[in-house]
Design a protein around this motif. Structure first.
Motif, mmCIF file in Angstrom:
data_model
loop_
_atom_site.group_PDB
_atom_site.id
_atom_site.type_symbol
_atom_site.label_atom_id
_atom_site.label_comp_id
_atom_site.label_asym_id
_atom_site.label_seq_id
_atom_site.Cartn_x
_atom_site.Cartn_y
_atom_site.Cartn_z
ATOM 1 N N ASP A 265 28.512 -30.862 -71.143
ATOM 2 C CA ASP A 265 29.573 -31.559 -71.886
ATOM 3 C C ASP A 265 29.447 -33.082 -71.778
ATOM 4 O OD1 ASP A 265 30.693 -29.071 -72.567
ATOM 5 O OD2 ASP A 265 31.856 -29.021 -70.717
ATOM 6 N N GLY A 266 28.208 -33.561 -71.758
ATOM 7 C CA GLY A 266 27.995 -35.001 -71.720
ATOM 8 C C GLY A 266 28.316 -35.644 -70.392
ATOM 9 N N LYS A 267 28.353 -34.838 -69.326
ATOM 10 C CA LYS A 267 28.668 -35.348 -67.992
ATOM 11 C C LYS A 267 27.646 -34.833 -66.985
ATOM 12 C CE LYS A 267 33.655 -35.038 -68.962
ATOM 13 N NZ LYS A 267 34.951 -34.475 -68.499
ATOM 14 N N LEU A 268 27.375 -35.629 -65.954
ATOM 15 C CA LEU A 268 26.560 -35.195 -64.826
ATOM 16 C C LEU A 268 27.494 -34.661 -63.757
ATOM 17 C CD1 LEU A 268 23.789 -35.069 -63.368
ATOM 18 C CD2 LEU A 268 24.288 -37.360 -62.474
ATOM 19 N N HIS A 269 27.291 -33.419 -63.376
ATOM 20 C CA HIS A 269 28.153 -32.775 -62.392
ATOM 21 C C HIS A 269 27.462 -32.730 -61.032
ATOM 22 C CE1 HIS A 269 31.113 -31.122 -65.359
ATOM 23 N NE2 HIS A 269 30.086 -31.368 -66.156
ATOM 24 N N GLY A 270 28.234 -32.949 -59.979
ATOM 25 C CA GLY A 270 27.704 -32.909 -58.629
ATOM 26 C C GLY A 270 28.195 -34.078 -57.808
ATOM 27 N N ALA A 271 28.127 -33.926 -56.501
ATOM 28 C CA ALA A 271 28.622 -34.958 -55.587
ATOM 29 C C ALA A 271 27.697 -36.166 -55.599
ATOM 30 C CB ALA A 271 28.743 -34.398 -54.177
ATOM 31 N N LEU A 272 28.273 -37.332 -55.830
ATOM 32 C CA LEU A 272 27.536 -38.586 -55.715
ATOM 33 C C LEU A 272 27.698 -39.059 -54.274
ATOM 34 C CD1 LEU A 272 25.898 -40.726 -57.291
ATOM 35 C CD2 LEU A 272 28.046 -41.989 -57.551
ATOM 36 N N GLU A 273 26.633 -38.935 -53.498
ATOM 37 C CA GLU A 273 26.699 -39.260 -52.071
ATOM 38 C C GLU A 273 26.501 -40.759 -51.866
ATOM 39 O OE1 GLU A 273 23.912 -36.857 -49.962
ATOM 40 O OE2 GLU A 273 24.577 -34.998 -50.923
ATOM 41 N N MET B 295 22.075 -38.198 -55.168
ATOM 42 C CA MET B 295 22.653 -36.908 -55.545
ATOM 43 C C MET B 295 21.625 -35.820 -55.242
ATOM 44 S SD MET B 295 24.248 -35.529 -59.182
ATOM 45 C CE MET B 295 25.709 -36.558 -59.080
ATOM 46 N N ARG B 296 22.103 -34.716 -54.691
ATOM 47 C CA ARG B 296 21.211 -33.619 -54.298
ATOM 48 C C ARG B 296 21.550 -32.353 -55.069
ATOM 49 N NH1 ARG B 296 18.958 -35.284 -49.246
ATOM 50 N NH2 ARG B 296 20.131 -37.017 -48.337
ATOM 51 N N ASP B 297 20.549 -31.465 -55.172
ATOM 52 C CA ASP B 297 20.771 -30.188 -55.831
ATOM 53 C C ASP B 297 21.331 -29.172 -54.834
ATOM 54 O OD1 ASP B 297 18.624 -29.250 -54.292
ATOM 55 O OD2 ASP B 297 17.200 -29.327 -55.956
ATOM 56 N N LYS C 104 19.978 -26.989 -53.128
ATOM 57 C CA LYS C 104 19.149 -26.791 -51.943
ATOM 58 C C LYS C 104 19.025 -28.068 -51.119
ATOM 59 C CE LYS C 104 16.437 -23.047 -53.997
ATOM 60 N NZ LYS C 104 15.066 -22.572 -54.364
ATOM 61 N N ARG C 105 19.846 -29.058 -51.452
ATOM 62 C CA ARG C 105 19.897 -30.334 -50.737
ATOM 63 C C ARG C 105 18.656 -31.187 -50.991
ATOM 64 N NH1 ARG C 105 24.126 -32.506 -49.929
ATOM 65 N NH2 ARG C 105 23.379 -33.676 -48.106
ATOM 66 N N HIS C 106 17.962 -30.926 -52.095
ATOM 67 C CA HIS C 106 16.825 -31.744 -52.478
ATOM 68 C C HIS C 106 17.306 -32.889 -53.369
ATOM 69 C CE1 HIS C 106 14.273 -27.845 -52.032
ATOM 70 N NE2 HIS C 106 14.410 -28.471 -50.870
ATOM 71 N N SER C 107 16.782 -34.061 -53.153
ATOM 72 C CA SER C 107 17.179 -35.214 -53.950
ATOM 73 C C SER C 107 16.765 -35.026 -55.401
ATOM 74 C CB SER C 107 16.550 -36.485 -53.380
ATOM 75 O OG SER C 107 17.012 -37.625 -54.071
ATOM 76 N N ILE C 108 17.665 -35.342 -56.322
ATOM 77 C CA ILE C 108 17.383 -35.164 -57.751
ATOM 78 C C ILE C 108 16.761 -36.414 -58.351
ATOM 79 C CG2 ILE C 108 18.409 -34.711 -60.024
ATOM 80 C CD1 ILE C 108 20.661 -33.200 -58.575
ATOM 81 N N PHE C 109 17.303 -37.573 -58.040
ATOM 82 C CA PHE C 109 16.880 -38.839 -58.643
ATOM 83 C C PHE C 109 16.184 -39.761 -57.647
ATOM 84 C CE2 PHE C 109 20.774 -37.358 -60.709
ATOM 85 C CZ PHE C 109 20.446 -37.403 -62.055
ATOM 86 N N GLY C 110 16.034 -39.335 -56.384
ATOM 87 C CA GLY C 110 15.640 -40.267 -55.348
ATOM 88 C C GLY C 110 16.850 -41.085 -54.930
ATOM 89 N N ALA C 111 16.676 -41.936 -53.953
ATOM 90 C CA ALA C 111 17.810 -42.668 -53.396
ATOM 91 C C ALA C 111 17.739 -44.154 -53.716
ATOM 92 C CB ALA C 111 17.868 -42.485 -51.880
ATOM 93 N N ILE C 112 18.900 -44.709 -54.035
ATOM 94 C CA ILE C 112 19.071 -46.158 -54.037
ATOM 95 C C ILE C 112 19.434 -46.521 -52.605
ATOM 96 C CG2 ILE C 112 20.419 -48.089 -54.922
ATOM 97 C CD1 ILE C 112 21.055 -46.354 -57.382
ATOM 98 N N GLU C 113 18.620 -47.338 -51.974
ATOM 99 C CA GLU C 113 18.856 -47.697 -50.574
ATOM 100 C C GLU C 113 18.609 -49.200 -50.430
ATOM 101 O OE1 GLU C 113 17.765 -46.162 -46.057
ATOM 102 O OE2 GLU C 113 16.909 -45.163 -47.807
ATOM 103 N N GLN C 114 19.665 -49.956 -50.224
ATOM 104 C CA GLN C 114 19.557 -51.406 -50.237
ATOM 105 C C GLN C 114 20.273 -52.042 -49.045
ATOM 106 O OE1 GLN C 114 21.223 -51.503 -54.475
ATOM 107 N NE2 GLN C 114 19.657 -53.112 -54.576
ATOM 108 N N GLU C 115 19.743 -53.171 -48.612
ATOM 109 C CA GLU C 115 20.391 -53.969 -47.579
ATOM 110 C C GLU C 115 20.844 -55.287 -48.175
ATOM 111 O OE1 GLU C 115 19.146 -56.140 -43.378
ATOM 112 O OE2 GLU C 115 18.341 -54.147 -43.831
ATOM 113 N N VAL C 116 22.011 -55.725 -47.792
ATOM 114 C CA VAL C 116 22.521 -57.015 -48.272
ATOM 115 C C VAL C 116 21.793 -58.126 -47.526
ATOM 116 C CG1 VAL C 116 24.552 -58.450 -48.575
ATOM 117 C CG2 VAL C 116 24.763 -55.963 -48.736
ATOM 118 N N ALA C 117 21.205 -59.039 -48.273
ATOM 119 C CA ALA C 117 20.405 -60.097 -47.672
ATOM 120 C C ALA C 117 20.888 -61.459 -48.135
ATOM 121 C CB ALA C 117 18.932 -59.924 -48.052
ATOM 122 N N VAL C 118 20.647 -62.458 -47.313
ATOM 123 C CA VAL C 118 20.964 -63.828 -47.707
ATOM 124 C C VAL C 118 20.155 -64.156 -48.949
ATOM 125 C CG1 VAL C 118 20.896 -66.256 -47.027
ATOM 126 C CG2 VAL C 118 21.419 -64.489 -45.333
#
Length: 337
Positions: free
Chosen positions: A211-219, A316-318, A320-334
């Motif tokens: 229905d035009g939506k992505l369903h699932g927990a956004l971790e 977001m994971r499926d 089976k707890r496998h990553s669907i899109f990979g992870a955005i992982e960032q650190e705040v830097a000066v």
């Protein structure tokens, strides 16, 4: 089918990624960049799908896929327009700054046009010059479209969706009120965003796409601790068909346009504001929302905005707890480091 852009050049190098995100195969022979593939989608899509099938079966030369090597799927785009599909989030944030909430917000989407001339990579630092600006993360979903004609219907808009991905739409909260007071929208308060390492075709998402939506927990994690697990398919007032049609009301959209959902936000089971993870709730996808809830319940906000050295992870994971899109992982830097 899963696609990514490896770093190199201003627009990256297009690759097809295996379903388990373990391998990639270069797609140079089909299209050098994702934008080139989107511009010639009718020719490129079946070729890319064939390559993806061969990759999953180990039938073509392959290399290990490392998310650190990936840029955002579109390192820059012709257009980036972000909506506010989760009206619960809009209502809470506006309430925190004592702004009225017009009834029309429930029937007519909010949308702003963000900077698209350069995005952050999913593992790039978030540059922040001044902590007093109130830097915030925003976990969202976004789609990349093909060409969309002006005046497109919701159904035409949905048919134009080529790929789905996740977003960290960085906001500088303490700069927003001054900009909005000018009645001319966001600019300085909306720096560069970052997208997930991989973009996925809707059909490859199975029942996650409906229905035009992505369903699932956004971790969402903040400094290694769970911060939010809101379901992207719940409490989404406007689906992506509606958002795209809204954007195309008075203009055609070019292939490679990115449309965002706005911050994913769920109400609590009792209909009120969401609760923190440690209180049995689904938590939040941005800091502004938890600060709003703290203000409403305790009279003041206690959770600080992002500081230098803070780490953000969005995934977001499926089933089976496998990553669907990979992870955005960032650190705040000066800024500048």
């Amino acid at each position: 089918m899963k696609l990514a852009s490896l770093k190199g050049g201003r627009d990256g190098r297009l690759v097809v990624v295996s379903s388990d995100l373990a391998w990639f195969a270069p797609a140079d022979a089909i299209a050098p960049t994702l934008q080139a593939a989107l511009d010639d989608w009718d020719r490129c899509e079946p070729l890319l799908r064939g390559l993806a099938t061969s990759l999953d079966h180990g039938a073509v030369p392959r290399e290990r896929f490392h998310e650190h090597d990936a840029h955002s799927p579109l390192p820059r785009a012709y257009q980036w327009a972000d909506g506010s599909a989760y009206v619960n989030h809009v209502a809470l944030v506006r309430k925190a700054r004592a702004a009225d909430m017009p009834d029309s917000f429930w029937t007519d989407p909010l949308m702003y046009q963000g900077g698209s001339d350069g995005f952050l990579g999913p593992r790039d630092p978030i540059p922040l010059k001044d902590e007093a600006w109130g830097c915030d993360l925003e976990g969202e979903v976004a789609v990349i479209t093909g060409d969309v004609p002006m005046g497109a219907s919701r159904e035409e808009a949905l048919a134009a969706i080529r790929l789905v991905m996740l977003v960290n739409d960085v906001s500088l909260r303490n700069l927003i009120p001054g900009e909005l007071a000018k009645n001319f929208g966001f600019f300085q308060s909306k720096p560069a965003s970052a997208f997930s390492p991989v973009a996925v075709t809707p059909d490859s998402l199975g029942d996650r796409w409906k229905d035009g939506k992505l369903h699932g927990a956004l971790e969402v994690e903040l400094n290694g601790k769970s911060f939010g697990e809101a379901d992207a398919g719940v409490d989404m007032t406007f689906d992506f068909g509606v958002l795209i049609a809204h954007a195309a009301k008075t203009r055609a959209l070019s292939a490679g346009t990115i449309i965002g959902s706005g911050t994913v936000s769920n109400r609590d089971a009792d209909g009120g504001p969401g609760k923190p993870i440690d209180q049995g709730g689904l938590g939040y996808s941005c800091i502004a929302e938890v600060r709003t809830v703290e203000t409403l319940l305790a009279g003041e906000a206690k959770t600080p905005f992002l500081r230098h050295g803070d780490r953000v992870r969005i995934e977001m994971r499926d089933g089976k707890r496998h990553s669907i899109f990979g992870a955005i992982e960032q650190e705040v830097a000066v800024s500048g480091t």
